[in-house]
Design a protein around this motif. Structure first.
Motif, PDB file in Angstrom:
ATOM      1  N   VAL A 288      55.890  -7.595  51.384  1.00 21.83           N
ATOM      2  CA  VAL A 288      55.427  -8.983  51.399  1.00 21.83           C
ATOM      3  C   VAL A 288      56.601  -9.941  51.207  1.00 21.83           C
ATOM      4  O   VAL A 288      56.722 -10.972  51.895  1.00 21.83           O
ATOM      5  CB  VAL A 288      54.353  -9.203  50.321  1.00 21.83           C
ATOM      6  CG1 VAL A 288      54.023 -10.698  50.190  1.00 21.83           C
ATOM      7  CG2 VAL A 288      53.102  -8.417  50.655  1.00 21.83           C
TER       8      VAL A 288
ATOM      9  N   GLN B  84      48.895  -9.076  51.888  1.00 21.70           N
ATOM     10  CA  GLN B  84      48.328  -9.785  50.735  1.00 21.70           C
ATOM     11  C   GLN B  84      46.940  -9.244  50.398  1.00 21.70           C
ATOM     12  O   GLN B  84      46.581  -9.078  49.214  1.00 21.70           O
ATOM     13  CB  GLN B  84      48.264 -11.293  51.025  1.00 21.70           C
ATOM     14  CG  GLN B  84      49.603 -11.998  51.001  1.00 21.70           C
ATOM     15  CD  GLN B  84      50.173 -12.143  49.604  1.00 21.70           C
ATOM     16  OE1 GLN B  84      49.502 -11.892  48.597  1.00 21.70           O
ATOM     17  NE2 GLN B  84      51.447 -12.508  49.547  1.00 21.70           N
TER      18      GLN B  84
ATOM     19  N   SER C 137      51.709 -10.702  56.981  1.00 20.85           N
ATOM     20  CA  SER C 137      51.729 -11.174  55.595  1.00 20.85           C
ATOM     21  C   SER C 137      50.309 -11.247  55.018  1.00 20.85           C
ATOM     22  O   SER C 137      50.075 -10.860  53.869  1.00 20.85           O
ATOM     23  CB  SER C 137      52.410 -12.543  55.522  1.00 20.85           C
ATOM     24  OG  SER C 137      52.391 -13.045  54.199  1.00 20.85           O
TER      25      SER C 137
END
Length: 293
Positions: free
Chosen positions: A201, A182, A178
């Motif tokens: 995501v 990001q 994640s």
């Protein structure tokens, strides 16, 4: 003067009193009116006596606890080893034989009830004892035995520990993925597919929430139940839950009233039957006198 001729239908009507065996409603109402005093007095007197005697019965006090748990836990609350352990811990089984100990457990089982609120994870435990303090202590002790019983044993604990380790590893991997996704979204390059990256995501976040929820459930199973799961701790009752003196007196009054009513009606029926017999004798004498039959 010639005697009056009695036709067969008329004779049958005189002999039986009527064409059928219908009840004389007026006679019944008159009978009830004549005995109204006893129909009221005896039920009231009997109910008052029963109400007084009900005070001699031992009183029961009921303590209630509500715990948030799976509905299947309700069966464990009244399991033999749970009740035996609660009785033993509170000293009820001291110096008792095996037969007496079994009787004590059966009495406690009779005084213990559980229920599950439909559509929720709330389980209600109710325990009745001869004093408020005894009811409160017994309810708490049953819960204590339930807490100990809900903790996983060695084999189950090992399985849960392995499952927890696996979930922790998955959470670590998803968290790292994640963060990477990001960062790519925050500093995209010319060939970066931001739409697909955003979907990734979102998918990672969804899986992370699901795994964290499973992780929480595993940790809960490892800890078992405790006082933290109580929605309502065991209550200390102020008033007895049994015997219900007013209800017992009311039911007794109704029962006595019905018995008195049956007695009055049976007495009136017996008197009426004696009267019918006398009418039949008089009718037979008239037939012989006028040579009608």
């Amino acid at each position: 003067m010639s005697p009056e001729r009695v036709t067969p239908p008329q004779a049958a009507q005189i002999e039986g009193g009527s064409d059928d065996d219908s009840i004389d409603v007026l006679d019944v109402l008159l009978t009830l009116a004549e005995n109204l005093k006893w129909l009221i007095l005896w039920p009231l007197l009997g109910g008052a006596i029963v109400y007084g005697l009900a005070h001699l019965l031992p009183e029961q006090y009921e303590s209630t606890a509500i715990i948030k748990a799976d509905g299947s836990i309700a069966a464990n609350m009244t399991a033999a080893h749970v009740l035996d352990g609660a009785l033993k811990n509170l000293g009820y089984l001291d110096q008792l034989s095996e037969e007496e100990a079994e009787d004590a457990r059966q009495d406690l089982l009779h005084d213990t009830s559980t229920s599950v609120v439909r559509g929720t994870q709330l389980v209600t435990l109710k325990v009745s004892r001869h004093s408020p303090q005894a009811a409160n202590r017994m309810t708490q002790e049953i819960l204590n035995m339930l807490y100990a019983d809900s903790k996983p044993r060695d084999v189950e604990l090992q399985r849960l520990s392995a499952e927890k380790t696996m979930l922790e590893q998955q959470i670590t991997e998803l968290t790292a993925a994640s963060k990477t996704a990001q960062q790519l979204l925050e500093t995209p390059t010319a060939g970066t597919n931001t739409g697909a990256l955003a979907e990734s995501v979102a998918s990672i976040s969804s899986n992370l929430v699901r795994i964290q929820t499973a992780m929480h459930a595993v940790e809960k199973k490892m800890l078992g139940l405790s006082n933290e799961d109580l929605v309502q701790p065991p209550t200390l009752p102020k008033r007895p839950s049994a015997p219900k003196k007013a209800l017992i007196a009311a039911v007794s009054s109704v029962a006595i009233g019905l018995l008195v009513l049956v007695f009055v009606l049976m007495q009136q029926s017996w008197r009426a039957s004696r009267s019918i017999e006398r009418h039949a004798d008089r009718l037979a004498a008239l037939k012989r006198r006028y040579r009608l039959g």
